[in-house]
Design a protein around this motif. Structure first.
Motif, PDB file in Angstrom:
ATOM      1  N   ALA A  58      -4.165   4.555  -5.955  1.00 27.73           N
ATOM      2  CA  ALA A  58      -3.332   3.389  -5.654  1.00 27.73           C
ATOM      3  C   ALA A  58      -1.990   3.839  -5.069  1.00 27.73           C
ATOM      4  O   ALA A  58      -1.259   4.590  -5.711  1.00 27.73           O
ATOM      5  N   PRO A  59      -1.636   3.396  -3.865  1.00 30.78           N
ATOM      6  CA  PRO A  59      -0.369   3.809  -3.256  1.00 30.78           C
ATOM      7  C   PRO A  59       0.803   3.054  -3.873  1.00 30.78           C
ATOM      8  O   PRO A  59       0.778   1.820  -3.950  1.00 30.78           O
ATOM      9  N   TYR A 103      -7.283  -3.558  -4.767  1.00 40.07           N
ATOM     10  CA  TYR A 103      -6.964  -2.566  -3.749  1.00 40.07           C
ATOM     11  C   TYR A 103      -8.242  -1.870  -3.299  1.00 40.07           C
ATOM     12  O   TYR A 103      -9.100  -1.537  -4.124  1.00 40.07           O
ATOM     13  N   SER A 104      -8.365  -1.652  -1.986  1.00 37.57           N
ATOM     14  CA  SER A 104      -9.553  -1.000  -1.419  1.00 37.57           C
ATOM     15  C   SER A 104      -9.207   0.408  -0.952  1.00 37.57           C
ATOM     16  O   SER A 104      -8.576   0.567   0.096  1.00 37.57           O
ATOM     17  N   PRO A 105      -9.636   1.437  -1.677  1.00 34.75           N
ATOM     18  CA  PRO A 105      -9.417   2.802  -1.198  1.00 34.75           C
ATOM     19  C   PRO A 105     -10.438   3.245  -0.162  1.00 34.75           C
ATOM     20  O   PRO A 105     -10.176   4.167   0.612  1.00 34.75           O
ATOM     21  N   TYR A 106     -11.624   2.595  -0.140  1.00 36.76           N
ATOM     22  CA  TYR A 106     -12.685   3.015   0.776  1.00 36.76           C
ATOM     23  C   TYR A 106     -13.435   1.791   1.308  1.00 36.76           C
ATOM     24  O   TYR A 106     -13.766   0.884   0.546  1.00 36.76           O
ATOM     25  N   LEU A 107     -13.700   1.788   2.614  1.00 35.40           N
ATOM     26  CA  LEU A 107     -14.589   0.810   3.236  1.00 35.40           C
ATOM     27  C   LEU A 107     -15.443   1.524   4.272  1.00 35.40           C
ATOM     28  O   LEU A 107     -14.962   2.424   4.961  1.00 35.40           O
ATOM     29  N   LEU A 180      -3.326  -0.619   2.441  1.00 40.61           N
ATOM     30  CA  LEU A 180      -2.209   0.179   2.933  1.00 40.61           C
ATOM     31  C   LEU A 180      -2.363   0.340   4.446  1.00 40.61           C
ATOM     32  O   LEU A 180      -3.285   1.011   4.913  1.00 40.61           O
ATOM     33  N   LYS A 181      -1.452  -0.280   5.207  1.00 43.55           N
ATOM     34  CA  LYS A 181      -1.504  -0.208   6.665  1.00 43.55           C
ATOM     35  C   LYS A 181      -0.528   0.847   7.152  1.00 43.55           C
ATOM     36  O   LYS A 181       0.672   0.773   6.880  1.00 43.55           O
ATOM     37  N   SER A 182      -1.058   1.828   7.882  1.00 43.09           N
ATOM     38  CA  SER A 182      -0.249   2.952   8.349  1.00 43.09           C
ATOM     39  C   SER A 182      -0.546   3.209   9.817  1.00 43.09           C
ATOM     40  O   SER A 182      -1.654   3.594  10.175  1.00 43.09           O
ATOM     41  N   VAL A 183       0.459   2.979  10.685  1.00 44.62           N
ATOM     42  CA  VAL A 183       0.312   3.180  12.123  1.00 44.62           C
ATOM     43  C   VAL A 183       1.534   3.938  12.628  1.00 44.62           C
ATOM     44  O   VAL A 183       2.669   3.604  12.260  1.00 44.62           O
ATOM     45  N   ASN A 184       1.316   4.942  13.465  1.00 47.49           N
ATOM     46  CA  ASN A 184       2.414   5.728  14.032  1.00 47.49           C
ATOM     47  C   ASN A 184       2.699   5.326  15.475  1.00 47.49           C
ATOM     48  O   ASN A 184       1.817   4.855  16.197  1.00 47.49           O
ATOM     49  N   HIS A 185       3.945   5.556  15.916  1.00 49.59           N
ATOM     50  CA  HIS A 185       4.272   5.495  17.328  1.00 49.59           C
ATOM     51  C   HIS A 185       3.608   6.678  18.041  1.00 49.59           C
ATOM     52  O   HIS A 185       3.200   7.657  17.407  1.00 49.59           O
ATOM     53  N   ILE A 186       3.573   6.629  19.369  1.00 49.34           N
ATOM     54  CA  ILE A 186       2.968   7.703  20.147  1.00 49.34           C
ATOM     55  C   ILE A 186       3.716   9.022  19.970  1.00 49.34           C
ATOM     56  O   ILE A 186       3.135  10.106  20.101  1.00 49.34           O
ATOM     57  N   ASP A 187       5.001   8.959  19.616  1.00 49.90           N
ATOM     58  CA  ASP A 187       5.776  10.190  19.428  1.00 49.90           C
ATOM     59  C   ASP A 187       5.709  10.707  17.998  1.00 49.90           C
ATOM     60  O   ASP A 187       6.403  11.662  17.649  1.00 49.90           O
ATOM     61  N   ARG A 189       6.529   9.125  15.189  1.00 52.49           N
ATOM     62  CA  ARG A 189       7.358   8.419  14.217  1.00 52.49           C
ATOM     63  C   ARG A 189       6.571   7.278  13.589  1.00 52.49           C
ATOM     64  O   ARG A 189       5.698   6.698  14.226  1.00 52.49           O
ATOM     65  N   PRO A 190       6.869   6.938  12.329  1.00 53.20           N
ATOM     66  CA  PRO A 190       6.158   5.821  11.700  1.00 53.20           C
ATOM     67  C   PRO A 190       6.510   4.493  12.364  1.00 53.20           C
ATOM     68  O   PRO A 190       7.688   4.176  12.538  1.00 53.20           O
ATOM     69  N   ALA A 191       5.493   3.750  12.754  1.00 53.64           N
ATOM     70  CA  ALA A 191       5.690   2.426  13.350  1.00 53.64           C
ATOM     71  C   ALA A 191       5.461   1.324  12.321  1.00 53.64           C
ATOM     72  O   ALA A 191       6.230   0.359  12.247  1.00 53.64           O
ATOM     73  N   ILE A 192       4.407   1.458  11.520  1.00 56.44           N
ATOM     74  CA  ILE A 192       4.065   0.467  10.491  1.00 56.44           C
ATOM     75  C   ILE A 192       3.705   1.197   9.218  1.00 56.44           C
ATOM     76  O   ILE A 192       2.878   2.110   9.231  1.00 56.44           O
ATOM     77  N   ARG A 193       4.320   0.799   8.117  1.00 59.27           N
ATOM     78  CA  ARG A 193       3.968   1.267   6.774  1.00 59.27           C
ATOM     79  C   ARG A 193       4.081   0.048   5.861  1.00 59.27           C
ATOM     80  O   ARG A 193       5.182  -0.329   5.453  1.00 59.27           O
ATOM     81  N   GLN A 194       2.958  -0.566   5.555  1.00 62.19           N
ATOM     82  CA  GLN A 194       2.962  -1.835   4.831  1.00 62.19           C
ATOM     83  C   GLN A 194       1.843  -1.901   3.806  1.00 62.19           C
ATOM     84  O   GLN A 194       0.823  -1.219   3.938  1.00 62.19           O
ATOM     85  N   ILE A 195       2.029  -2.737   2.794  1.00 63.57           N
ATOM     86  CA  ILE A 195       0.928  -3.227   1.982  1.00 63.57           C
ATOM     87  C   ILE A 195       0.620  -4.626   2.489  1.00 63.57           C
ATOM     88  O   ILE A 195       1.503  -5.490   2.528  1.00 63.57           O
ATOM     89  N   THR A 196      -0.608  -4.831   2.926  1.00 62.77           N
ATOM     90  CA  THR A 196      -1.013  -6.125   3.455  1.00 62.77           C
ATOM     91  C   THR A 196      -1.947  -6.823   2.471  1.00 62.77           C
ATOM     92  O   THR A 196      -2.541  -6.191   1.593  1.00 62.77           O
ATOM     93  N   SER A 197      -2.079  -8.124   2.644  1.00 68.41           N
ATOM     94  CA  SER A 197      -2.937  -8.919   1.774  1.00 68.41           C
ATOM     95  C   SER A 197      -3.725  -9.903   2.618  1.00 68.41           C
ATOM     96  O   SER A 197      -3.197 -10.476   3.579  1.00 68.41           O
TER      97      SER A 197
END
Length: 255
Positions: A58-59, A103-107, A180-187, A189-197
């Motif tokens: 769990a994050p 929370y879903s650790p695996y899909l 846990l949503k994790s998306v980086n910029h092309i360089d 750097r972190p672009a998105i770090r969220q808990i979504t529902s």
């Protein structure tokens, strides 16, 4: 004037920044909300595990709740945009800021569009695999295969005891899915770090059955469901339903 080729309007900048836009623009890959699932067949198995294993996955600030894991094996027979496919969702009870959910650790699934949508939009940790749901005589068998290894095998008797669908919520509130949503910029750097529902809406359950179950997990470093070991199988439900996937919400933003 908007350029038109091959029966399509070339997107404007306003189109690109609007919600629901997906590339490639002339053959969008990600479905816009809402989209429907019809006549989905689902095997849901509950089992008891080690609470420390749940807490490890769990994050923060998500907190694991209880000691029960659910594995849903879906046979999606008729889905807008995506078509028929199979999916598996491994989840456990969790809470964040007083909000109860799962929370879903695996899909796992074998739809490239489903993998992309889950990761890009919800932040779900979807990976390509081969879930299955079969009727073998008097037994219902669900499973997940990845890399030639059957990492999950679930069995339950075929339709022996009718059940109220509400009984599935006794272990934890799995209808609210946390990710846990994790998306980086092309360089980098972190672009998105969220808990979504997200929640499913317009739920219509056509039938629901319950029974005893078995749950077997096999190790795989790329599909490590074994990190949630089976201490005691509890029960399984086989159900058939229609539902709609709609936009969710951001419940925690790390940035």
């Amino acid at each position: 004037m908007t350029e038109r080729r091959w029966g399509l309007n070339r997107p404007t900048e306003a189109d690109i920044v609007a919600g629901g836009f997906s590339t490639p623009w002339d053959a969008p890959f990600i479905p816009p909300f809402p989209f429907q699932f019809r006549n989905a067949q689902i095997l849901t198995a509950f089992y008891r595990t080690d609470p420390a294993a749940m807490a490890f996955l769990a994050p923060p600030p998500v907190e694991a709740v209880g000691d029960v894991v659910a594995i849903h094996i879906y046979k999606m027979n008729d889905t807008d945009w995506i078509g028929p496919y199979h999916e598996a969702n491994v989840m456990f009870g969790a809470s964040i800021a007083g909000r109860e959910g799962a929370y879903s650790p695996y899909l796992f699934l074998h739809s490239d569009g489903g993998v992309a949508h889950g990761r890009e939009v919800h932040g779900q940790p979807k990976k390509y695999a081969n879930p299955s749901l079969e009727f073998r005589g008097d037994l219902i068998v669900g499973g997940v295969e990845r890399n030639g290894i059957e990492v999950v095998t679930i069995t339950t008797p075929y339709k022996q005891e009718r059940a109220d669908p509400a009984a599935m919520r006794a272990h934890f509130e799995f209808g609210t899915n946390l990710n846990l949503k994790s998306v980086n910029h092309i360089d980098g750097r972190p672009a998105i770090r969220q808990i979504t529902s997200r929640k499913l809406t317009d739920m219509v359950v056509h039938e629901c059955w319950r029974g005893p179950c078995t749950v077997e997990l096999r190790p795989n470093a790329q599909a490590p469901v074994f990190r949630l070991p089976v201490i005691e199988p509890l029960e399984a439900f086989f159900w058939r339903a229609d539902f709609t996937l709609v936009a969710g919400e951001i419940v925690h933003d790390y940035l």
